[in-house]
Scaffold this motif. Structure first.
Motif, PDB file in Angstrom:
ATOM      1  N   MET A  58      13.619 -45.736  21.583  1.00 51.24           N
ATOM      2  CA  MET A  58      13.244 -46.712  20.748  1.00 51.24           C
ATOM      3  C   MET A  58      14.462 -47.476  20.298  1.00 51.24           C
ATOM      4  SD  MET A  58      10.610 -47.931  19.250  1.00 51.24           S
ATOM      5  CE  MET A  58       9.183 -47.232  18.629  1.00 51.24           C
ATOM      6  N   CYS A  62      15.017 -51.463  20.761  1.00 51.55           N
ATOM      7  CA  CYS A  62      15.098 -52.357  19.586  1.00 51.55           C
ATOM      8  C   CYS A  62      16.543 -53.027  19.786  1.00 51.55           C
ATOM      9  CB  CYS A  62      14.747 -51.612  18.312  1.00 51.55           C
ATOM     10  SG  CYS A  62      13.027 -51.215  18.146  1.00 51.55           S
ATOM     11  N   PHE A  65      16.602 -55.538  22.128  1.00 54.10           N
ATOM     12  CA  PHE A  65      15.688 -56.683  21.918  1.00 54.10           C
ATOM     13  C   PHE A  65      16.464 -57.564  20.938  1.00 54.10           C
ATOM     14  CE2 PHE A  65      11.942 -58.411  20.416  1.00 54.10           C
ATOM     15  CZ  PHE A  65      11.126 -58.839  21.443  1.00 54.10           C
ATOM     16  N   LEU A  66      16.992 -56.792  19.783  1.00 55.54           N
ATOM     17  CA  LEU A  66      17.467 -57.871  18.818  1.00 55.54           C
ATOM     18  C   LEU A  66      18.743 -58.720  19.281  1.00 55.54           C
ATOM     19  CD1 LEU A  66      17.722 -55.330  15.777  1.00 55.54           C
ATOM     20  CD2 LEU A  66      16.147 -57.320  15.986  1.00 55.54           C
ATOM     21  N   THR A  87      16.923 -53.209  27.138  1.00 60.00           N
ATOM     22  CA  THR A  87      15.491 -53.210  26.381  1.00 60.00           C
ATOM     23  C   THR A  87      14.457 -52.694  27.603  1.00 60.00           C
ATOM     24  OG1 THR A  87      16.194 -55.408  25.611  1.00 60.00           O
ATOM     25  CG2 THR A  87      13.845 -55.108  25.432  1.00 60.00           C
ATOM     26  N   TYR A  94      10.644 -44.767  26.832  1.00 62.80           N
ATOM     27  CA  TYR A  94       9.921 -44.646  25.722  1.00 62.80           C
ATOM     28  C   TYR A  94       8.388 -44.195  26.342  1.00 62.80           C
ATOM     29  CZ  TYR A  94       7.351 -45.109  21.269  1.00 62.80           C
ATOM     30  OH  TYR A  94       6.735 -44.528  20.299  1.00 62.80           O
TER      31      TYR A  94
END
Ligand SMILES: [Zn+2]
Length: 110
Positions: A58, A62, A65-66, A87, A94
């Motif tokens: 996770m 994240c 992605f950020l 990502t 996940y």
């Protein structure tokens, strides 16, 4: 003589062995209840480990992605490609871990 899996560490041992030579578990006084209990504990440990992995996945997802959207990274640069790969890897990890957890849950009946 047959080869069985140790009920505690799951490594291969002889069914004639009195003590597991991997984890030193005493096999002579094991009954069905104890084996059942060991199986449950190892399944819980496995679930716990998977939960940690899913948390890590996770974070990867994240983070990537950020990085892709918040760091003014232009598409086509290696930073953008790297963030995208992270990502995707995080996402796949996940999903895989969640599926494994689902199967584990079915086995324990929790
Ligand atoms: Zn063992």
């Amino acid at each position: 003589m047959a080869v069985i899996n140790c009920p505690n560490c799951k490594k291969k041992i002889s069914d004639k062995a009195k003590i597991c030579n991997h984890c030193q578990l005493d096999l002579s006084d094991l009954d069905a209840d104890k084996i059942d209990n060991l199986n449950r504990v190892s399944l819980i440990n496995k679930t716990q480990r998977l939960m940690n992995y899913s948390f890590f996945a996770m974070i990867l997802f994240c983070g990537g992605f950020l990085l892709m959207f918040w760091d003014n990274v232009a598409p086509g640069t290696w930073q953008h490609t790297g963030a995208m790969i992270v990502t995707v890897i995080g996402f796949i990890m996940y999903i895989v871990i969640r599926t494994m957890l689902l199967f584990n849950k079915r086995k324990t009946g929790l």
